[in-house]
Design an enzyme around this catalytic site. Structure first.
Site, PDB file in Angstrom:
ATOM      1  N   ASN A   1       0.863  -1.233   0.314  1.00 55.63           N
ATOM      2  CA  ASN A   1       0.013   0.088   0.016  1.00 55.63           C
ATOM      3  C   ASN A   1       0.826   1.102   0.149  1.00 55.63           C
ATOM      4  O   ASN A   1       0.613   2.316  -0.697  1.00 55.63           O
ATOM      5  CB  ASN A   1      -0.825  -0.132   1.203  1.00 55.63           C
TER       6      ASN A   1
ATOM      7  N   HIS B   1      -3.329   3.328  -2.216  1.00 56.85           N
ATOM      8  CA  HIS B   1      -4.310   2.579  -1.649  1.00 56.85           C
ATOM      9  C   HIS B   1      -5.317   2.165  -2.775  1.00 56.85           C
ATOM     10  O   HIS B   1      -5.732   1.095  -2.671  1.00 56.85           O
ATOM     11  CB  HIS B   1      -4.955   3.577  -0.511  1.00 56.85           C
TER      12      HIS B   1
ATOM     13  N   ASP C   1      -6.370  -1.773  -2.932  1.00 59.72           N
ATOM     14  CA  ASP C   1      -7.785  -2.204  -2.882  1.00 59.72           C
ATOM     15  C   ASP C   1      -8.024  -2.888  -4.365  1.00 59.72           C
ATOM     16  O   ASP C   1      -8.652  -3.881  -4.042  1.00 59.72           O
ATOM     17  CB  ASP C   1      -8.602  -0.897  -3.310  1.00 59.72           C
TER      18      ASP C   1
ATOM     19  N   ARG D   1     -15.432 -24.727  -2.749  1.00 64.24           N
ATOM     20  CA  ARG D   1     -16.407 -25.511  -3.044  1.00 64.24           C
ATOM     21  C   ARG D   1     -17.763 -24.653  -2.880  1.00 64.24           C
ATOM     22  O   ARG D   1     -17.822 -23.779  -2.174  1.00 64.24           O
ATOM     23  CB  ARG D   1     -16.491 -26.851  -2.062  1.00 64.24           C
TER      24      ARG D   1
ATOM     25  N   GLU E   1      -6.410  -6.840   5.403  1.00 61.49           N
ATOM     26  CA  GLU E   1      -6.094  -7.843   4.421  1.00 61.49           C
ATOM     27  C   GLU E   1      -6.317  -9.434   4.889  1.00 61.49           C
ATOM     28  O   GLU E   1      -5.849 -10.269   4.358  1.00 61.49           O
ATOM     29  CB  GLU E   1      -4.532  -7.540   4.140  1.00 61.49           C
TER      30      GLU E   1
END
Length: 457
Positions: free
Chosen positions: A351, A356, A360, A375, A386
């Protein structure tokens, strides 16, 4: 709009009541003649002529009764005038100016005073008195009274009867007019229906709401305008009403003249004596629309409250729903349950270096890539920053580790990630399970990152 469906019991046509009353008068007159001939009666008179006249009255009365729906009011007035003339003939054929046949004059006066306006009724009474004057002049006996005296007595009596009945009817009509004003001014959609559900009368609110003139509803079933999906519910409510119950709050969709569908909320009650259903409806289309928009807004707010705006994944609030449910399911089915926490390595440094917006983008790409590797029964959510939390139901430690490694391998943008994995122990709380997975993640980071560490039991 399609023409009204023809039924055996048609909606009462204008003039039908007048025609039936005239038919009943003729048949009653014929019955009176027959009764006068059976019972003791004065000698004289033309027996054959009386019988023939009575038969003609009876046949005409029957025809008038059964054809009443097709006879206009003018035809009924002509038949009434003819009945007066025939009654005069009966008096002449009997040879006596007093007795039972004058009763027919009273019946005729009552019918005219009830069904017709005062001017028309007065015309019929004038004709009646003229015919009676001729009959008095032609008969052999007036039972001691002069024909003039007897005519005056009859005229006074019949004028009083006509004025009294006509006045009562006029008062009733004025009351009906006042009621009609309230009926039409009502903002509610008011309606009366027959036993077949066909409209007898509707007020102006129906036109203001649906666009159909009141005359376009007459003889039509409201069910013909109702949405097919609402027919069963409407029929069920109708049966309830006919059984003596009250329908309150039935909501159905009704088609307007422009083809749009309107939601109507209807209350109705059945009056058995009148054989009529009285119904009151309100157009709640706008209210329904507002309610639907409100529900959609609430659903959207709830969705936003449980979704992560950046990645589109569920957020950490979902943990309190998903994990207890999966724990209960695992306990019930005696299947394993695993939980993993995945963290993007060195994300803060990325970052700081790339900004930023780039950070993102990494979060979004990782969320999409990892979600695609799971699944159908698995759940991934953004735990914070994060970190992502992965719930793996019906999955033991070995299979869960394989799935998490598959996620790590799919990490995009040349990024790496660390993961901590924990197997749920029956009876263990959500906080304890998450805490063990988080501790395993911390160990993975301490060991150099870019690896998976499984928590000890």
């Amino acid at each position: 709009m399609t023409p009204p469906v023809v039924h055996k019991d048609e909606i009462r046509a204008p003039g039908r009541s007048e025609a039936r009353a005239t038919g009943a008068l003729l048949m009653a007159g014929a019955g009176l003649v027959a009764l006068s001939l059976v019972l003791p009666h004065p000698a004289g008179g033309h027996l054959i002529a009386l019988i023939a006249t009575a038969c003609g009255m009876a046949l005409t009365g029957l025809a008038c009764w059964f054809l009443s729906a097709r006879l206009p009011v003018a035809a009924s007035q002509a038949l009434l005038a003819g009945t007066v003339l025939v009654t005069g003939v009966l008096i002449w054929e009997s040879g006596v100016a007093v007795g039972q046949y004058g009763t027919i004059f009273i019946w005729e006066t009552l019918i005219c005073a009830y069904f017709f306006d005062r001017r028309t009724a007065a015309f019929h009474l004038g004709w009646l008195l003229l015919v009676y004057a001729g009959a008095l002049a032609a008969v052999e006996s007036t039972a001691g009274y002069s024909p003039v005296t007897r005519w005056i007595f009859a005229a006074v009596s019949l004028i009083v009867v006509m004025l009294f009945i006509n006045n009562l009817v006029a008062r009733r009509n004025r009351a009906d007019i006042r009621a009609r004003h309230f009926f039409d001014l009502s903002q509610d959609m008011l309606c009366t229906m027959d036993l077949h559900g066909r409209c007898i009368e509707v007020n102006g609110a129906w036109e203001r709401s649906l666009g159909f003139r009141p005359a376009e509803f007459r003889g039509r079933r409201l069910l013909d305008f109702t949405h097919p999906d609402d027919h069963a519910r409407a029929t069920e409510e109708a049966l309830k009403v006919f059984a003596g119950g009250v329908s309150d709050g039935l909501e159905t969709r009704v088609k307007a003249k422009d083809g749009s569908w309107h939601w109507l909320r209807t209350s109705s009650v059945f009056e058995a004596e009148e054989e009529l259903v009285y119904a009151r409806s309100s157009d709640v289309t706008e209210r329904k629309k507002i309610a639907q928009e409100r529900e959609a807004l609430i659903a959207e707010v709830q969705s936003l409250a449980h979704s992560d705006a950046l990645t589109g994944l569920p957020n950490r609030r979902v943990i309190d729903d998903v994990l207890p449910r999966e724990m209960a399911r695992a306990l019930r089915a005696a299947t394993p349950l695993c939980l993993a926490i995945v963290d993007i390595d060195h994300f803060k440094a990325y970052n700081d270096t790339h900004g930023h917006l780039a950070g993102d983008a990494v979060l979004r790409d990782c969320a999409a890539a990892w979600d695609s590797q799971l699944r159908g029964e698995d759940t991934i959510l953004r735990y914070g920053g994060e970190e992502f939390l992965v719930v793996l139901p019906a999955c033991d430690a070995e299979d869960a580790a394989e799935i998490v490694e598959r996620l790590r391998a799919a990490t995009p943008a040349q990024q790496t990630c660390s993961a901590g994995l924990a197997v749920w122990l029956p009876g263990e709380s959500v906080d304890v399970l998450v805490g063990r997975a988080d501790k395993a993640l911390y160990e993975a980071k301490e060991a150099g990152r870019d690896r998976l560490v499984s928590a000890s039991a």
